[in-house]
Design a protein around this motif. Sequence first.
Motif, short mmCIF file in Angstrom:
data_model
loop_
_atom_site.label_atom_id
_atom_site.label_comp_id
_atom_site.label_asym_id
_atom_site.label_seq_id
_atom_site.Cartn_x
_atom_site.Cartn_y
_atom_site.Cartn_z
N GLU A 262 3.12 -18.46 47.95
CA GLU A 262 3.67 -18.96 46.69
C GLU A 262 4.88 -18.16 46.21
O GLU A 262 5.50 -18.53 45.22
CB GLU A 262 2.58 -18.92 45.61
CG GLU A 262 1.41 -19.85 45.88
CD GLU A 262 0.37 -19.77 44.79
OE1 GLU A 262 0.56 -18.99 43.84
OE2 GLU A 262 -0.64 -20.50 44.88
N TYR A 263 5.23 -17.07 46.89
CA TYR A 263 6.30 -16.20 46.39
C TYR A 263 7.34 -15.95 47.49
O TYR A 263 7.06 -16.16 48.67
CB TYR A 263 5.70 -14.87 45.92
CG TYR A 263 4.56 -15.05 44.95
CD1 TYR A 263 4.79 -15.25 43.60
CD2 TYR A 263 3.23 -15.04 45.40
CE1 TYR A 263 3.75 -15.44 42.71
CE2 TYR A 263 2.18 -15.21 44.52
CZ TYR A 263 2.44 -15.42 43.18
OH TYR A 263 1.41 -15.60 42.31
N LEU B 90 6.08 -9.98 41.80
CA LEU B 90 6.31 -11.09 42.74
C LEU B 90 7.18 -12.14 42.07
O LEU B 90 7.02 -12.42 40.87
CB LEU B 90 4.98 -11.70 43.18
CG LEU B 90 4.07 -10.80 44.01
CD1 LEU B 90 2.65 -11.35 44.01
CD2 LEU B 90 4.58 -10.67 45.44
N THR B 91 8.10 -12.74 42.82
CA THR B 91 9.01 -13.75 42.27
C THR B 91 8.86 -15.04 43.04
O THR B 91 8.87 -15.04 44.27
CB THR B 91 10.47 -13.27 42.35
OG1 THR B 91 10.58 -12.00 41.70
CG2 THR B 91 11.40 -14.26 41.64
N THR B 92 8.73 -16.16 42.29
CA THR B 92 8.63 -17.47 42.92
C THR B 92 10.03 -18.01 43.19
O THR B 92 11.03 -17.52 42.65
CB THR B 92 7.88 -18.46 42.02
OG1 THR B 92 8.61 -18.60 40.78
CG2 THR B 92 6.48 -17.97 41.72
N HIS C 39 8.26 -14.96 37.48
CA HIS C 39 7.83 -13.63 37.89
C HIS C 39 6.35 -13.43 37.56
O HIS C 39 5.86 -13.89 36.53
CB HIS C 39 8.67 -12.56 37.18
CG HIS C 39 10.15 -12.71 37.38
ND1 HIS C 39 10.77 -12.36 38.55
CD2 HIS C 39 11.12 -13.20 36.57
CE1 HIS C 39 12.06 -12.61 38.46
NE2 HIS C 39 12.30 -13.12 37.25
#
Length: 370
Positions: free
Chosen positions: A288-289, A366-368, A238
């Motif tokens: 990236e997310y 944002l979450t990867t 995150h």
Amino acid sequence: MAQAEEIQKEFARWLREVHIHGGAPSLRQLEARTVEAGYAVSKSSLSNMLNGVRFPTWKQTEAFVKATNADGETAKETARRWREAALLLKEQSSLRETEEEPSTADVDVLVQELALARAGLLPSRPQSQPVKTALYVGAVLLVLAGAGVVWWNAGHPLLDLEGPGQVQSSPDKAADEKNHESPDRSADKATPSPSPSPSLSPSLSPSLSPSLSPSLSPSLSLSLSPSIDKPAKPKPQHKLLSELTPESSGDLNTGEARIGGHDYPDSLWDGCGLADGVSVTDYSLASEYNRFTTTVGIKGEDGAVGTFGLRADGKEIGSWTATRDRVKKIDVDVTGVERLTLTTVDRQGDPLYCTVDHFIWGDPTLTTKG
């Protein structure tokens, strides 16, 4: 309530003067210095203090004064102003009655500490209890590991085997035994025995073979198999949107905000905007997310309505409306998105008369991919 906000802003103006007089260190530097001073204050809390968003506790104020390396007179004046502001806020029920106030002795100690710090005579802060505990536990584990090695060597001596059930003797020992061998024993050795002696096979072979096979082979198999054949699945990561640098921004701020009865320590908020009540902010995500989550709300006049919008690479994802009493939770897919755009619109649509004071994105995250 308006008077309470003015009291907070007046005290915040004084803190900004102290901050500038102390060389205007960054929020990151101030946060690190408060940790060294013994009472950690986060960057978001420091931002709220300097902008008058929330009235600080005395502990936070004291740590801030130390972090700016203020002199004794500045510390006394800060304590005096804090007491006056706290008293006024308590009268308006905007501050808890239990809020601890600094005594004269507390201020005197603070002045002495500041004098020592400015003279370079303040001793370094001792290690905290968690650090001491971690060092102690590490030392105990090292001792136990060493004891385990000694126990293993004592219970499982390393043996070189000539063959099944036989222990290899050293060359010197073999030669010595040969030189001192008696004639009778030589004669007995030359004469073949009617039946082979099974003494070595039952006594040594069963004891050595089982001890080596069960103790070594299964342990190696169990310890290596899980780590090689089944690698751990990566966990989602995150990242707060406030940690990214926006590519474009109007009146963007970061820090703690309260909407819908909840505090969001890492929020983003902006004002009404300069063109038709619209504000636009772009962030580069570089694909990236895969998810974006936040809670949105507003602060403003009664009946004010704010619209929050999201665009992915120029295409609209969705829009949500919020009022002073109603917040909205947002959870959208941003897989493969290069640029995320945040928009806010005042329903009034008049830049000269905005009903919304602040559009708040609560803890946008944002979450990867996991």
